[in-house]
Design an enzyme around this catalytic site. Structure first.
Site, PDB file in Angstrom:
ATOM      1  N   HIS A 100       2.068   3.162  -5.972  1.00  0.00           N
ATOM      2  CA  HIS A 100       2.465   4.386  -5.287  1.00  0.00           C
ATOM      3  C   HIS A 100       1.873   4.409  -3.875  1.00  0.00           C
ATOM      4  CE1 HIS A 100       3.702   5.644  -9.232  1.00  0.00           C
ATOM      5  NE2 HIS A 100       2.456   5.622  -9.677  1.00  0.00           N
ATOM      6  N   GLU A 117      -3.447   9.342  -9.112  1.00  0.00           N
ATOM      7  CA  GLU A 117      -3.368   9.881 -10.469  1.00  0.00           C
ATOM      8  C   GLU A 117      -4.539   9.403 -11.323  1.00  0.00           C
ATOM      9  OE1 GLU A 117       0.337   8.405 -12.075  1.00  0.00           O
ATOM     10  OE2 GLU A 117      -0.049   6.396 -11.321  1.00  0.00           O
ATOM     11  N   HIS A 175      -0.413  -1.048 -11.086  1.00  0.00           N
ATOM     12  CA  HIS A 175      -0.756  -0.626 -12.437  1.00  0.00           C
ATOM     13  C   HIS A 175       0.483  -0.568 -13.327  1.00  0.00           C
ATOM     14  CE1 HIS A 175       0.464   3.013 -10.275  1.00  0.00           C
ATOM     15  NE2 HIS A 175       0.838   3.505 -11.447  1.00  0.00           N
ATOM     16  N   ARG A 195       8.669   0.173  -7.861  1.00  0.00           N
ATOM     17  CA  ARG A 195       8.655  -0.766  -8.985  1.00  0.00           C
ATOM     18  C   ARG A 195       8.596  -2.186  -8.433  1.00  0.00           C
ATOM     19  NH1 ARG A 195      13.316   0.371 -10.849  1.00  0.00           N
ATOM     20  NH2 ARG A 195      12.613   2.238 -11.945  1.00  0.00           N
TER      21      ARG A 195
END
Length: 323
Positions: A100, A117, A175, A195
């Site tokens: 991200h 996150e 991740h 992605r």
């Protein structure tokens, strides 16, 4: 009048979804990969499910109650956009490997917030694992060579996980969630994902999923980080910090007796995710609210003293925004 708010879950069916979240569906659907518990993502605004404010959405409530709901400082910074996205994720297969962008890049490219996150492993099958970063120091050239020669997995770090583990995933960290993981996720309000690898899987029509190689390459953190799992020691009947970052603070609270929480010095809403057990939350100013396992409740910022009454041993994530 404000009170502790619960919301209708926003359920996301995924090809990799499992059965753990089917109880949240009225039709008991399977293959539900995500339950968005509290969301302000565009076209996915959470709607209140309890009390006199039922059927109002989160954005409407912030417009009316402003700092009383989210905290004055939070309202000044984010306006009517709630700053966090709270989810459960049930992985019945390996998810794609992704990354991200940070706030600066997301603003420049998408006029949006970045995505930092954290994950709390609510449950995990034997040998379940995550992909977290690289297993050695690398750089863009080596990464691209590995990606294009189908050797990316050779340079990625795999972490075995068990129930109760917690991980922090800053923007830029490569991740992925592995098969068998059931995760509580706390993140910035953002749905931007690049992605980078999907194991060359094909859909029913024989097509591979879209990859975002060019976008991802410039945001990846190529450094080797030896530790990703959060170190913490559980302490009964006391909040234990898991993660504190500029975007959110998350604590773990395991309790079997009444707990009084004081938020006098906190200018923020508080969210409780009930991972285990069930409890009643009382503000002393409105009707108590029961919170069952798997439910999430938002306590408005105007309530500075609340009491939690457990029906049994309860495990709760406590989430808020600090300066």
């Amino acid at each position: 009048m404000l009170y502790p708010l619960k919301f209708h879950p926003i359920l996301k069916k995924k090809i990799w979804g499992g059965e753990r979240l089917s109880y949240k569906s009225e039709q008991h659907e399977e293959s539900i990969g995500e339950s968005w518990e509290i969301s302000a993502v565009e076209d996915n605004i959470s709607v209140v499910s309890n009390g006199i404010l039922a059927d109002n959405d989160l954005q409407e409530l912030i417009e009316v109650y402003m700092g009383d709901l989210v905290g004055d400082r939070v309202y000044e910074k984010f306006g009517v956009e709630f700053p966090l996205l709270i989810k459960y994720i049930d992985a019945n297969d390996d998810l794609s490997i992704q990354v991200h962008p940070d706030d600066e890049t997301a603003k420049e490219r998408h006029n949006a917030y970045g995505k930092t996150e954290m994950w709390y492993i609510a449950d995990a099958e034997k040998d379940a694992s995550l992909i977290m970063g690289f297993n050695k120091e690398t750089d863009k050239a080596e990464y691209l060579q590995a990606l294009h020669s189908n050797r990316l997995m050779d340079i990625l770090n795999t972490e075995k996980v068990k129930k109760g583990d917690s991980f922090f995933i800053p923007a830029g960290l490569v991740h992925a969630i592995g098969k068998g993981c059931y995760i509580a996720e706390i993140q910035q309000t953002s749905d931007i994902t690049y992605r980078i690898y999907d194991y060359n899987r094909k859909d029913a029509e024989g097509h591979t999923r879209e990859l975002h190689t060019d976008l991802a390459t410039d945001v990846i953190d190529y450094h080797y980080h030896p530790k990703h799992k959060v170190d913490y020691t559980p302490h009964d009947n006391k909040s234990v910090q898991l993660v504190k970052c500029p975007y959110f603070t998350t604590n773990l609270l395991v309790f079997d007796r009444d707990i009084e929480k004081e938020y006098v010095h906190l200018d923020s809403f508080v969210i409780y995710m009930c991972i285990q057990g069930k409890f009643t939350i009382s503000t002393g100013e409105c009707e108590p609210v029961m919170v069952n396992k798997g439910e999430t409740v938002l306590v408005p910022a105007c309530f500075k003293n609340v009491t939690l009454y457990p029906d049994e041993v309860s495990r709760v994530l406590e989430i808020y925004v600090e300066e």
